[in-house]
Motif scaffolding. Structure first.
Motif, PDB file in Angstrom:
ATOM      1  N   LEU A 193      -5.552   0.007 -12.265  1.00 10.19           N
ATOM      2  CA  LEU A 193      -6.310  -0.978 -11.479  1.00 10.19           C
ATOM      3  C   LEU A 193      -5.447  -2.203 -11.160  1.00 10.19           C
ATOM      4  CD1 LEU A 193      -9.835  -0.836 -13.185  1.00 10.19           C
ATOM      5  CD2 LEU A 193      -9.108   0.229 -11.036  1.00 10.19           C
ATOM      6  N   THR A 241      -5.781   3.965  -0.032  1.00 11.22           N
ATOM      7  CA  THR A 241      -5.962   3.665  -1.453  1.00 11.22           C
ATOM      8  C   THR A 241      -5.377   4.799  -2.286  1.00 11.22           C
ATOM      9  OG1 THR A 241      -8.000   2.483  -0.951  1.00 11.22           O
ATOM     10  CG2 THR A 241      -7.652   3.098  -3.241  1.00 11.22           C
ATOM     11  N   LYS A 264      -2.811  -1.123  -8.627  1.00 12.07           N
ATOM     12  CA  LYS A 264      -3.462  -0.876  -7.342  1.00 12.07           C
ATOM     13  C   LYS A 264      -3.713  -2.208  -6.625  1.00 12.07           C
ATOM     14  CE  LYS A 264      -7.733   0.819  -7.200  1.00 12.07           C
ATOM     15  NZ  LYS A 264      -8.894   1.735  -7.180  1.00 12.07           N
ATOM     16  N   ARG A 265      -4.167  -3.220  -7.367  1.00 10.15           N
ATOM     17  CA  ARG A 265      -4.420  -4.537  -6.765  1.00 10.15           C
ATOM     18  C   ARG A 265      -3.109  -5.191  -6.334  1.00 10.15           C
ATOM     19  NH1 ARG A 265      -5.846  -7.500  -3.404  1.00 10.15           N
ATOM     20  NH2 ARG A 265      -6.573  -9.594  -3.804  1.00 10.15           N
ATOM     21  N   GLU A 266      -2.080  -5.083  -7.163  1.00  8.83           N
ATOM     22  CA  GLU A 266      -0.773  -5.644  -6.814  1.00  8.83           C
ATOM     23  C   GLU A 266      -0.231  -4.958  -5.555  1.00  8.83           C
ATOM     24  OE1 GLU A 266      -0.331  -8.305  -8.093  1.00  8.83           O
ATOM     25  OE2 GLU A 266       0.111  -8.338 -10.212  1.00  8.83           O
ATOM     26  N   ASP A 309      -6.882 -10.590  -9.882  1.00 13.58           N
ATOM     27  CA  ASP A 309      -8.067 -10.340  -9.051  1.00 13.58           C
ATOM     28  C   ASP A 309      -8.432  -8.856  -9.062  1.00 13.58           C
ATOM     29  OD1 ASP A 309     -10.213 -10.973  -7.376  1.00 13.58           O
ATOM     30  OD2 ASP A 309      -9.034 -10.684  -5.559  1.00 13.58           O
ATOM     31  N   VAL A 310      -8.463  -8.290 -10.276  1.00  6.16           N
ATOM     32  CA  VAL A 310      -8.903  -6.905 -10.454  1.00  6.16           C
ATOM     33  C   VAL A 310     -10.432  -6.900 -10.380  1.00  6.16           C
ATOM     34  CG1 VAL A 310      -8.975  -4.960 -12.078  1.00  6.16           C
ATOM     35  CG2 VAL A 310      -6.899  -6.326 -11.872  1.00  6.16           C
ATOM     36  N   SER A 311     -10.984  -5.919  -9.701  1.00  9.98           N
ATOM     37  CA  SER A 311     -12.432  -5.812  -9.515  1.00  9.98           C
ATOM     38  C   SER A 311     -13.167  -5.712 -10.849  1.00  9.98           C
ATOM     39  CB  SER A 311     -12.755  -4.589  -8.664  1.00  9.98           C
ATOM     40  OG  SER A 311     -14.102  -4.231  -8.778  1.00  9.98           O
ATOM     41  N   GLN A 352      -1.994  -3.594  -3.154  1.00 14.77           N
ATOM     42  CA  GLN A 352      -2.755  -4.099  -2.002  1.00 14.77           C
ATOM     43  C   GLN A 352      -2.153  -5.402  -1.501  1.00 14.77           C
ATOM     44  OE1 GLN A 352      -6.683  -4.473  -3.690  1.00 14.77           O
ATOM     45  NE2 GLN A 352      -7.463  -2.737  -2.514  1.00 14.77           N
ATOM     46  N   LYS A 353      -1.861  -6.314  -2.420  1.00 15.94           N
ATOM     47  CA  LYS A 353      -1.291  -7.618  -2.050  1.00 15.94           C
ATOM     48  C   LYS A 353       0.044  -7.430  -1.318  1.00 15.94           C
ATOM     49  CE  LYS A 353      -3.131 -10.066  -6.073  1.00 15.94           C
ATOM     50  NZ  LYS A 353      -2.720 -10.828  -7.274  1.00 15.94           N
TER      51      LYS A 353
END
Length: 116
Positions: A101, A4, A104-106, A77-79, A108-109
């Motif tokens: 954020l 992360t 970071k989510r993008e 789909d951000v937390s 991860q995908k």
């Protein structure tokens, strides 16, 4: 192993090291388009410009199109828990944190799609 990132800069460095920077831009463009908030970032954009373009877009959405901003966060789909932790007193700083954020989510995908 997925690590992360701790900042936007480390995230972009990680994407570049793994040769997935272009995929990160493509994924970001795709998800913004899905939220009907096209951002159209060119693939040859410099990393600092990429970060700035997303930040600008997020700031404008927070200021002028809040419902669309919430929809974007949902689509990416951000937390929700992470969003609720942020301090909203300074909009520019808030937009910067939300940009991290989102990216970071993008990331991860993109990372998981590449690995699995």
């Amino acid at each position: 192993m997925y690590v992360t990132p701790s900042s936007i800069d480390s995230l972009i460095n990680q994407a570049e090291e793994e040769h997935l920077y272009f995929k990160l831009i493509e994924q970001t463009n795709k998800d913004f388009a899905l939220a009907n908030e096209a951002i159209d970032i060119p693939l040859d954009v410099f990393p600092f410009q990429f970060k700035d373009l997303v930040h600008e877009k997020v700031l404008k959405l927070i200021q002028f199109k809040f419902a669309e901003y919430l929809n974007l966060l949902y689509i990416i789909d951000v937390s929700e828990a992470e969003i609720k932790k942020l301090d909203g007193s300074d909009l520019v700083q808030l937009a910067e944190q939300v940009t991290f954020l989102i990216l970071k989510r993008e990331w991860q995908k993109v990372w998981f799609r590449n690995k699995y």
